[in-house]
Scaffold this motif. Structure first.
Motif, short mmCIF file in Angstrom:
data_model
loop_
_atom_site.label_atom_id
_atom_site.label_comp_id
_atom_site.label_asym_id
_atom_site.label_seq_id
_atom_site.Cartn_x
_atom_site.Cartn_y
_atom_site.Cartn_z
N GLN A 176 23.24 -7.94 24.44
CA GLN A 176 24.05 -8.28 25.62
C GLN A 176 24.61 -9.71 25.49
OE1 GLN A 176 22.21 -8.34 29.69
NE2 GLN A 176 23.19 -6.37 29.76
N ILE A 177 23.73 -10.64 25.09
CA ILE A 177 24.15 -12.05 24.94
C ILE A 177 25.24 -12.15 23.86
CG2 ILE A 177 23.40 -14.32 24.13
CD1 ILE A 177 20.60 -13.62 25.37
N GLU A 178 25.04 -11.47 22.73
CA GLU A 178 25.98 -11.58 21.61
C GLU A 178 27.31 -10.91 21.93
OE1 GLU A 178 22.38 -11.76 18.31
OE2 GLU A 178 23.67 -10.00 18.35
N GLY A 179 27.27 -9.77 22.61
CA GLY A 179 28.51 -9.10 23.03
C GLY A 179 29.30 -9.99 23.97
N GLY B 245 28.14 -21.83 14.42
CA GLY B 245 26.89 -22.57 14.69
C GLY B 245 26.31 -22.19 16.03
N GLN B 246 27.18 -22.01 17.03
CA GLN B 246 26.69 -21.61 18.36
C GLN B 246 26.09 -20.21 18.31
OE1 GLN B 246 29.99 -21.76 21.13
NE2 GLN B 246 30.15 -23.96 20.93
N PHE B 247 26.79 -19.31 17.62
CA PHE B 247 26.31 -17.93 17.57
C PHE B 247 24.92 -17.86 16.93
CE2 PHE B 247 25.59 -13.78 15.81
CZ PHE B 247 25.98 -12.94 16.83
N TYR B 248 24.72 -18.63 15.86
CA TYR B 248 23.45 -18.59 15.13
C TYR B 248 22.50 -19.73 15.52
CZ TYR B 248 24.86 -14.73 12.06
OH TYR B 248 25.21 -13.49 11.55
N ALA B 249 22.72 -20.33 16.69
CA ALA B 249 21.89 -21.47 17.12
C ALA B 249 20.40 -21.16 17.05
CB ALA B 249 22.28 -21.88 18.53
N ALA C 7 27.03 -8.50 4.39
CA ALA C 7 28.01 -7.51 4.89
C ALA C 7 28.10 -7.32 6.40
CB ALA C 7 27.83 -6.15 4.21
N VAL C 8 26.95 -7.22 7.08
CA VAL C 8 27.00 -6.92 8.53
C VAL C 8 25.89 -7.64 9.29
CG1 VAL C 8 28.16 -4.67 8.66
CG2 VAL C 8 25.75 -4.79 8.03
N HIS C 9 26.18 -7.83 10.57
CA HIS C 9 25.15 -8.32 11.51
C HIS C 9 24.79 -7.16 12.44
CE1 HIS C 9 23.21 -10.76 14.63
NE2 HIS C 9 23.90 -10.03 15.50
N GLY C 10 23.54 -7.13 12.87
CA GLY C 10 23.12 -6.18 13.91
C GLY C 10 22.14 -6.87 14.84
N SER C 11 22.33 -6.73 16.15
CA SER C 11 21.44 -7.39 17.12
C SER C 11 20.00 -6.92 16.92
CB SER C 11 21.86 -7.03 18.56
OG SER C 11 23.22 -7.34 18.75
N ASP C 12 19.05 -7.80 17.28
CA ASP C 12 17.64 -7.44 17.09
C ASP C 12 16.93 -7.04 18.37
OD1 ASP C 12 17.33 -9.85 18.39
OD2 ASP C 12 16.47 -10.92 16.68
N SER C 13 17.62 -7.07 19.53
CA SER C 13 16.99 -6.63 20.79
C SER C 13 18.09 -6.29 21.80
CB SER C 13 16.10 -7.74 21.37
OG SER C 13 16.93 -8.84 21.75
N ASP C 14 17.72 -5.55 22.85
CA ASP C 14 18.70 -5.22 23.89
C ASP C 14 19.24 -6.49 24.53
OD1 ASP C 14 18.32 -2.51 23.49
OD2 ASP C 14 16.69 -2.40 24.95
N GLU C 15 18.33 -7.45 24.76
CA GLU C 15 18.73 -8.69 25.43
C GLU C 15 19.74 -9.45 24.56
OE1 GLU C 15 15.59 -11.47 25.96
OE2 GLU C 15 16.74 -12.65 27.40
N ASN C 16 19.46 -9.57 23.25
CA ASN C 16 20.38 -10.29 22.36
C ASN C 16 21.69 -9.53 22.18
OD1 ASN C 16 18.87 -12.57 22.04
ND2 ASN C 16 17.77 -11.80 20.25
N SER D 211 33.82 -18.86 6.74
CA SER D 211 34.60 -18.94 5.51
C SER D 211 35.77 -17.95 5.44
CB SER D 211 33.69 -18.72 4.29
OG SER D 211 33.22 -17.37 4.28
N GLY D 212 35.84 -17.05 6.40
CA GLY D 212 36.92 -16.07 6.39
C GLY D 212 36.83 -15.21 7.64
N PRO D 213 37.83 -14.34 7.84
CA PRO D 213 37.82 -13.53 9.06
C PRO D 213 36.67 -12.52 9.11
CG PRO D 213 39.69 -12.96 7.66
CD PRO D 213 39.02 -14.13 7.02
N ILE D 214 36.30 -12.15 10.32
CA ILE D 214 35.25 -11.15 10.56
C ILE D 214 35.77 -10.11 11.56
CG2 ILE D 214 33.38 -12.82 10.21
CD1 ILE D 214 33.07 -12.61 13.39
N VAL D 215 35.05 -9.01 11.67
CA VAL D 215 35.30 -8.04 12.75
C VAL D 215 34.06 -8.06 13.64
CG1 VAL D 215 35.66 -5.60 13.34
CG2 VAL D 215 36.77 -6.56 11.31
N ALA D 216 34.27 -8.26 14.94
CA ALA D 216 33.16 -8.24 15.91
C ALA D 216 33.30 -7.00 16.77
CB ALA D 216 33.20 -9.48 16.79
#
Ligand code: IDP
Ligand code: MG
Length: 170
Positions: A157-160, A79-83, A146-155, A100-105
């Motif tokens: 950095q925040i998501e990493g 929930g925090q990640f997708y706030a 299947a996958v997530h990909g950041s939508d900007s340089d700023e995000n 619902s299950g494990p992920i790879v970040a």
């Protein structure tokens, strides 16, 4: 005489402020990395045994993995990640699915990383993703895509930084 002194003080002040602005704003821009993006291999792709194939695709696409971990998000963390999407109608389902299950970040490195990675993964809805993209190859639906990909340089950095400390990025 007094007027020209006043004008000259005003001019000097202006040049000084402009120099300060250029120095700090210029530096801010320079510190924003453009060669990093952040990804997650989502629970559907992990459960379907696609971790290896997706990582292979990412590496063959020219990305270097600079941080990576295998983990299971709690609903609270998802929930925090997708706030940012909390007002969207699919938010609750997204949080349930992502926990619902494990992920790879992972943090990925390449020139023009954010844009190039979005091209590599394809459209959010796999039915609309270009042939050969990760979502076209490995995803079944718009929510389990299947996958997530950041939508900007700023995000990126925040998501990493959401997942990795300074000791976990290489
Ligand atoms: P993106 O992952 O391509 O950047 P976003 O619009 O940021 O797409 O949405 C985040 C995630 O929310 C998507 O990857 C997908 O899992 C889910 N999602 C997006 N739109 C829908 C929808 O219309 N229905 C259900 N889930 C959706
Ligand atoms: Mg997005």
């Amino acid at each position: 005489m007094y007027l020209s002194f006043k004008l000259s003080v005003r001019f000097t002040k202006r040049v000084y402020l402009l120099t300060l602005k250029r120095y700090f704003c210029g530096n801010l821009k320079e510190t924003m990395e453009t060669n990093k993006t952040f990804t997650m291999i989502k629970p559907d792709a992990v459960a379907n045994g696609h971790i290896g194939a997706i990582l292979d695709h990412i590496i063959k696409g020219g990305f270097k993995i600079t941080a990576m971990k295998y983990l299971w998000l709690t609903p609270e963390k998802a929930g925090q990640f997708y706030a940012v999407h909390s007002a969207r109608p699919f938010y609750n389902d997204l949080v349930t699915f992502m926990s619902s299950g494990p992920i790879v970040a992972a943090i990925l490195e390449k020139d023009n990383a954010v844009e190039d990675f979005r091209k590599l993964i394809g459209a959010t809805d796999p039915a609309k993703a270009e042939p050969g993209t990760i979502r076209n190859l490995f995803a079944k639906s718009i929510d389990a895509n299947a996958v997530h990909g950041s939508d900007s340089d700023e995000n990126a950095q925040i998501e990493g930084n959401f997942y990795f400390s300074a000791f976990e990025k290489f």
